[in-house]
Design a protein around this motif. Structure first.
Motif, short mmCIF file in Angstrom:
data_model
loop_
_atom_site.label_atom_id
_atom_site.label_comp_id
_atom_site.label_asym_id
_atom_site.label_seq_id
_atom_site.Cartn_x
_atom_site.Cartn_y
_atom_site.Cartn_z
N ILE A 196 56.23 25.68 69.56
CA ILE A 196 56.26 24.94 68.29
C ILE A 196 56.62 23.47 68.54
CG2 ILE A 196 57.48 24.74 66.07
CD1 ILE A 196 57.62 27.88 66.12
N ASP A 197 57.57 23.23 69.46
CA ASP A 197 57.94 21.85 69.79
C ASP A 197 56.77 21.10 70.42
OD1 ASP A 197 60.43 22.02 68.76
OD2 ASP A 197 61.50 22.09 70.67
N GLN A 198 56.01 21.79 71.27
CA GLN A 198 54.85 21.14 71.91
C GLN A 198 53.82 20.74 70.86
OE1 GLN A 198 55.02 19.88 74.81
NE2 GLN A 198 53.95 21.22 76.22
N ILE A 199 53.59 21.61 69.90
CA ILE A 199 52.63 21.30 68.83
C ILE A 199 53.15 20.13 68.00
CG2 ILE A 199 51.52 22.20 66.74
CD1 ILE A 199 51.57 24.99 68.13
N HIS A 200 54.45 20.15 67.69
CA HIS A 200 55.05 19.04 66.94
C HIS A 200 54.95 17.72 67.72
CE1 HIS A 200 57.72 21.79 64.22
NE2 HIS A 200 56.47 21.73 63.82
N SER A 201 55.09 17.80 69.04
CA SER A 201 55.04 16.58 69.86
C SER A 201 53.67 15.90 69.76
CB SER A 201 55.37 16.90 71.32
OG SER A 201 54.26 17.53 71.97
N GLN A 202 52.66 16.67 69.36
CA GLN A 202 51.31 16.12 69.17
C GLN A 202 51.07 15.68 67.74
OE1 GLN A 202 49.39 15.63 71.99
NE2 GLN A 202 51.41 16.23 72.75
N GLY A 203 52.13 15.75 66.92
CA GLY A 203 52.00 15.32 65.54
C GLY A 203 51.35 16.35 64.64
N LEU A 204 51.22 17.60 65.12
CA LEU A 204 50.57 18.67 64.36
C LEU A 204 51.62 19.62 63.79
CD1 LEU A 204 47.67 19.58 66.83
CD2 LEU A 204 47.66 17.88 65.01
N GLY A 205 51.29 20.24 62.66
CA GLY A 205 52.16 21.23 62.04
C GLY A 205 51.80 22.64 62.46
N VAL A 206 52.74 23.57 62.22
CA VAL A 206 52.54 24.98 62.55
C VAL A 206 52.68 25.80 61.27
CG1 VAL A 206 53.42 26.97 63.84
CG2 VAL A 206 53.44 24.70 64.89
N ILE A 207 51.64 26.56 60.96
CA ILE A 207 51.68 27.51 59.86
C ILE A 207 51.70 28.90 60.47
CG2 ILE A 207 50.42 28.45 57.86
CD1 ILE A 207 49.12 25.66 57.57
N ILE A 208 52.58 29.79 59.98
CA ILE A 208 52.57 31.16 60.49
C ILE A 208 52.09 32.12 59.41
CG2 ILE A 208 54.30 30.78 62.29
CD1 ILE A 208 56.38 32.12 60.44
N ASP A 209 51.33 33.09 59.85
CA ASP A 209 50.77 34.14 58.99
C ASP A 209 51.86 35.20 58.81
OD1 ASP A 209 49.15 36.09 57.83
OD2 ASP A 209 47.45 35.65 59.13
N VAL A 210 52.30 35.41 57.57
CA VAL A 210 53.38 36.38 57.33
C VAL A 210 52.83 37.57 56.52
CG1 VAL A 210 55.35 34.85 57.60
CG2 VAL A 210 54.19 34.93 55.40
N ARG A 252 61.56 26.04 62.64
CA ARG A 252 61.04 24.77 62.12
C ARG A 252 59.53 24.78 61.93
NH1 ARG A 252 64.53 21.89 66.73
NH2 ARG A 252 66.56 22.66 66.03
N VAL A 253 59.03 25.87 61.41
CA VAL A 253 57.60 25.92 61.11
C VAL A 253 57.32 25.03 59.89
CG1 VAL A 253 57.36 28.22 62.09
CG2 VAL A 253 57.78 27.99 59.62
N ASN A 254 56.05 24.76 59.66
CA ASN A 254 55.66 23.80 58.61
C ASN A 254 54.88 24.43 57.47
OD1 ASN A 254 55.15 22.47 61.57
ND2 ASN A 254 56.49 21.24 60.26
N GLY A 255 54.73 25.76 57.52
CA GLY A 255 54.00 26.41 56.44
C GLY A 255 53.86 27.89 56.67
N PHE A 256 53.41 28.57 55.61
CA PHE A 256 53.25 30.03 55.64
C PHE A 256 51.93 30.41 54.99
CE2 PHE A 256 57.72 28.97 55.52
CZ PHE A 256 58.26 29.77 56.52
N ARG A 257 51.24 31.33 55.62
CA ARG A 257 50.05 31.93 55.03
C ARG A 257 50.40 33.37 54.69
NH1 ARG A 257 46.69 36.56 56.26
NH2 ARG A 257 44.56 36.12 55.69
N PHE A 258 50.38 33.72 53.40
CA PHE A 258 50.79 35.04 52.95
C PHE A 258 49.59 35.99 52.94
CE2 PHE A 258 54.56 32.85 51.88
CZ PHE A 258 55.56 33.80 51.70
N ASP A 259 49.65 36.96 53.84
CA ASP A 259 48.61 37.99 53.91
C ASP A 259 48.67 38.86 52.65
OD1 ASP A 259 46.62 39.52 55.54
OD2 ASP A 259 48.13 41.09 55.34
N LEU A 260 47.51 39.17 52.08
CA LEU A 260 47.42 40.00 50.86
C LEU A 260 48.50 39.63 49.84
CD1 LEU A 260 46.47 43.57 52.19
CD2 LEU A 260 45.00 41.65 51.63
N MET A 261 48.56 38.35 49.53
CA MET A 261 49.58 37.85 48.61
C MET A 261 49.50 38.51 47.23
SD MET A 261 50.37 33.85 47.68
CE MET A 261 48.89 33.58 46.70
N GLY A 262 48.31 38.99 46.86
CA GLY A 262 48.14 39.65 45.56
C GLY A 262 48.97 40.91 45.38
N ILE A 263 49.50 41.46 46.46
CA ILE A 263 50.42 42.61 46.37
C ILE A 263 51.79 42.13 45.88
CG2 ILE A 263 51.78 44.22 47.82
CD1 ILE A 263 49.01 45.30 47.28
#
Length: 711
Positions: free
Chosen positions: A325-339, A402-413
């Protein structure tokens, strides 16, 4: 008490209601009196209803006073027969939720003043013990825990317990069950036990990224830790691992960038990873033998071990994921994790079901677990301690990783209150946290008005949703391989295409509105699910020249990148990713799922074109409008001969025309008045104009997207 020893059964179904089942084989199923006893206290039960069901008589009985949860109760009939009172549907009542809601933030393992504190929420248990074992093969130690308020059990130990493995033994309905702590931050290989770790040892300097001004400024690139680098020609040392996904300056056989360096160069803003919390489906000690996307959640707070260099070392996965995650941040990019909070891998084996049976999952009208997810269970997010668990978990990933976002799987549940709580918590901790989800309306026993679905977008206004209308209009149906959308040759969808290109906000007419704001629309034509766009095109145009298929593919991807809303790319989409026709590759081998870096080299020209479109989106704000009002005020639909679609963007600092021709024929159009420079056409995409057009007539090449800037 074994079920074989019971003459009959009794269940606590509401705070003052006991349901008793007497089989016909026991006194013909008839008893005129019942009472309840605990210690020396006896409470009479009043029969309020008696019905016959199958081979039993069912008695609904009422009593005065309060049950003392955590105590064992017995039910007696008129013949002196007895059975233990089991915890039944009471756990799914509002009164139960109110009585046992625990606000504390110290569930699991915490450290205070030289003590290691263990806390477990288990309100229906009549006994809880902590099972401790030193790392290696030491003997387990069993320690009694004390019941406290709100159904929490706790014990504190004045000992150094780093690396100790632990679990909880929980007695419910007279049955002992062993469960891993739902709040475990670290686990053994394959998640069999929790492990006590000192998270301060994994602390790293903060390398944040500037927050987005608005979600529409994001460009999301979805990938999978293993797929990303496992290809033999990825040039990555730690292939398929956290460390590999964070390696910089890696090169393929052509000497060009691969991996993270390549993605940085592509110009996207956020990498979204498929689930990376601990999941089932891959043996962490032999990861090469199996493959899985990761939608089999086991432990929600601990990272997956098959992506670590040493899954048997509890620190390995934590440190290596943080480094990634730190390496991705060092490139100025965010990290979204699928939850994946909508279900667990196997309900009966989950910690939730072992600790508070029946509470964490939805049940239908006849008391059976519901199955809106299609995998055998639906998480009951509307219950207060389930909602708390989800919010606590999101908070943990934000604060610790220190992630930058979340993708909610089957959020309609999930329910809208939970999702708004998640949003509120994220906003209290950091700016610019992206939250997106799948708002599909699934068959789960939650009132329609409470579901976190697209139809309820107005109730969750700060959450983006995957726009299936956009997907199906531009690409064609995901569920019918041969159905064609606007971008791949369906010439009847011009008006519908204009509607989704302008953010699905009711631009053409209010009745077509899907969202209130463009930031709610996640625009995509391809993701990890279903066929890749290339494989769909191979189905639709199996006899057609591959050059035509590439043009359709490029056009569909271009529309994603230049539409109002949040653009979402599937990794490898920019070089015509294929899964060899596999439409559900969730456990297919690496040869199907891997990101093919040789293919990236082969289709370098298309990659460069997509890079150019990304730059155009970022350079020209007309493609990133913030509100529906702004879109309606500054975009005008142009009237061109069908099937050509056009939009005229008029902002104080820029005037732009977007023209799309999905047909296989050249089309002549008349441009608005003025001199126009070409930013993008069928051959190139750049942020500076070339080939200035002074005449109003403009020849639009077949299967092309054109961006023209007024001089």
């Amino acid at each position: 008490m074994n079920s074989a020893d019971r003459n009959f059964f009794a269940y606590l179904d509401e705070m003052n209601i006991v349901t008793i089942l007497l089989p016909h084989s026991y006194h013909h199923g008839i008893s005129t009196t019942f009472y309840m006893a605990a210690d020396s206290d006896k409470t009479p039960l009043v029969i309020v209803e008696k019905t016959e069901i199958e081979e039993h008589f069912k008695y609904i009985c009422q009593f005065e006073g309060e049950i003392s949860f955590g105590k064992l109760y017995w039910i007696f009939d008129e013949y002196g027969g007895k059975t233990d009172l089991q915890i039944g549907a009471v756990i799914r009542t509002e009164q139960f939720d109110e009585k046992f809601y625990y606000e504390g933030n110290d569930l699991g393992v915490t450290f205070q003043a030289g003590q290691t504190c263990f806390k477990l929420w288990a309100p229906t248990a009549t006994g809880v013990k902590l099972k401790l074992r030193p790392s290696g093969n030491g003997y387990s130690e069993i320690i009694k825990m004390r019941r406290e308020e709100y159904g929490v059990w706790s014990v504190s130990l004045h000992r150094e317990l780093e690396f100790f493995q632990y679990s909880f033994l929980v007695l419910v309905n007279q049955e002992w069950r062993e469960a891993v702590d739902p709040y475990a931050k670290a686990v053994t290989a394959n998640g069999e036990q929790g492990v006590i770790v000192l998270l301060e040892k994994t602390a790293r300097p903060r390398l944040g990224i500037p927050p987005l001004e608005n979600p529409v400024d994001a460009i999301i690139y979805e990938t999978h830790i293993r797929d990303f680098t496992i290809h033999p020609q990825s040039g990555v040392k730690h292939k398929g691992l956290y460390l590999g996904a964070g390696e910089m300056d890696t090169k393929g056989p052509d000497g060009d960038a691969t991996g993270l360096s390549y993605v940085k160069d592509l110009g996207i803003t956020h990498i979204e990873f498929l689930p990376l919390n601990d999941f089932a489906g891959v043996d962490e000690l032999n990861p090469a033998k199996q493959y899985n996307w990761g939608y089999n959640p086991l432990h929600f707070h601990a990272p997956e071990g098959s992506y670590a260099t040493n899954p048997s070392d509890p620190y390995s996965r934590i440190n290596e994921l943080k480094k990634l995650i730190d390496q991705i941040h060092s490139q100025g990019l965010g990290v979204i994790i699928d939850v994946v909070f909508n279900h667990v891998y196997i309900r009966e084996q989950s910690s939730f079901e072992k600790i508070v049976p029946g509470y964490y999952f939805r049940h239908n009208d006849i008391g059976l677990p519901s199955n809106g997810t299609g995998v055998g269970n639906d998480i009951a997010s509307e219950r207060r301690m389930v909602r708390k668990f989800i919010v606590d978990c999101v908070r943990y990933w934000l604060e610790e990783y220190r992630v930058n976002g979340f993708r909610f799987d089957l959020m309609g549940i999930l329910d809208v209150t939970t999702m708004n709580e998640v949003r509120k918590n994220c906003d209290s901790l950091a700016k610019g946290i992206l939250i997106i989800g799948e708002g599909w309306n699934l068959n789960t026993p939650l009132p329609a008005a409470q579901k976190a679905i697209i139809a309820n977008q107005a109730k969750i206004p700060e959450i983006g949703q995957f726009n299936d209308k956009f997907r199906d209009i531009i690409k064609g149906s995901t569920f019918n391989l041969f159905d064609k959308g606007y971008a791949i040759g369906n010439e009847h969808l011009v008006d519908a295409a204009i509607e989704v290109i302008t953010g699905s906000i009711g631009f053409t007419k209010k009745s077509t509105r899907v969202f209130n704001t463009p930031q709610q629309s996640v625009n995509y034509v391809e993701c990890h699910d279903n066929h890749t766009l290339w494989d769909k095109l191979n189905g639709c145009y199996s006899e057609t020249d591959p050059a035509i298929r590439k043009k359709y593919h490029r056009l569909a991807t271009a529309i994603v990148l230049l539409s109002q809303g949040i653009p979402f790319l599937h990794s490898g989409q920019e070089f015509f990713r294929t899964k060899q026709g596999d439409g559900n590759s969730y456990r297919s081998p690496d040869v199907i799922n891997q990101l093919d870096w040789e293919r990236k080299s082969k289709y370098k020209e298309n990659v460069e074109y997509i890079k150019g479109l990304i730059k155009i989106r970022q350079e020209y704000s007309c493609f990133r409008m913030r509100t529906a009002e702004e879109i309606c005020a500054h975009i005008q639909a142009l009237s061109f001969p069908a099937p050509v679609a056009g939009c005229y963007y008029q902002l104080p600092k820029e005037e732009v025309v977007l023209v799309i021709n999905p047909s296989t024929k050249t089309q002549m159009i008349t441009l608005p008045e003025g001199e126009w420079g070409v930013l993008a056409n069928h051959q190139f995409a750049k942020t500076t104009a070339k080939d200035f057009i002074k005449e109003p007539q403009y020849l639009v090449e077949p299967i092309s997207l054109n961006v023209l800037l007024k001089k």
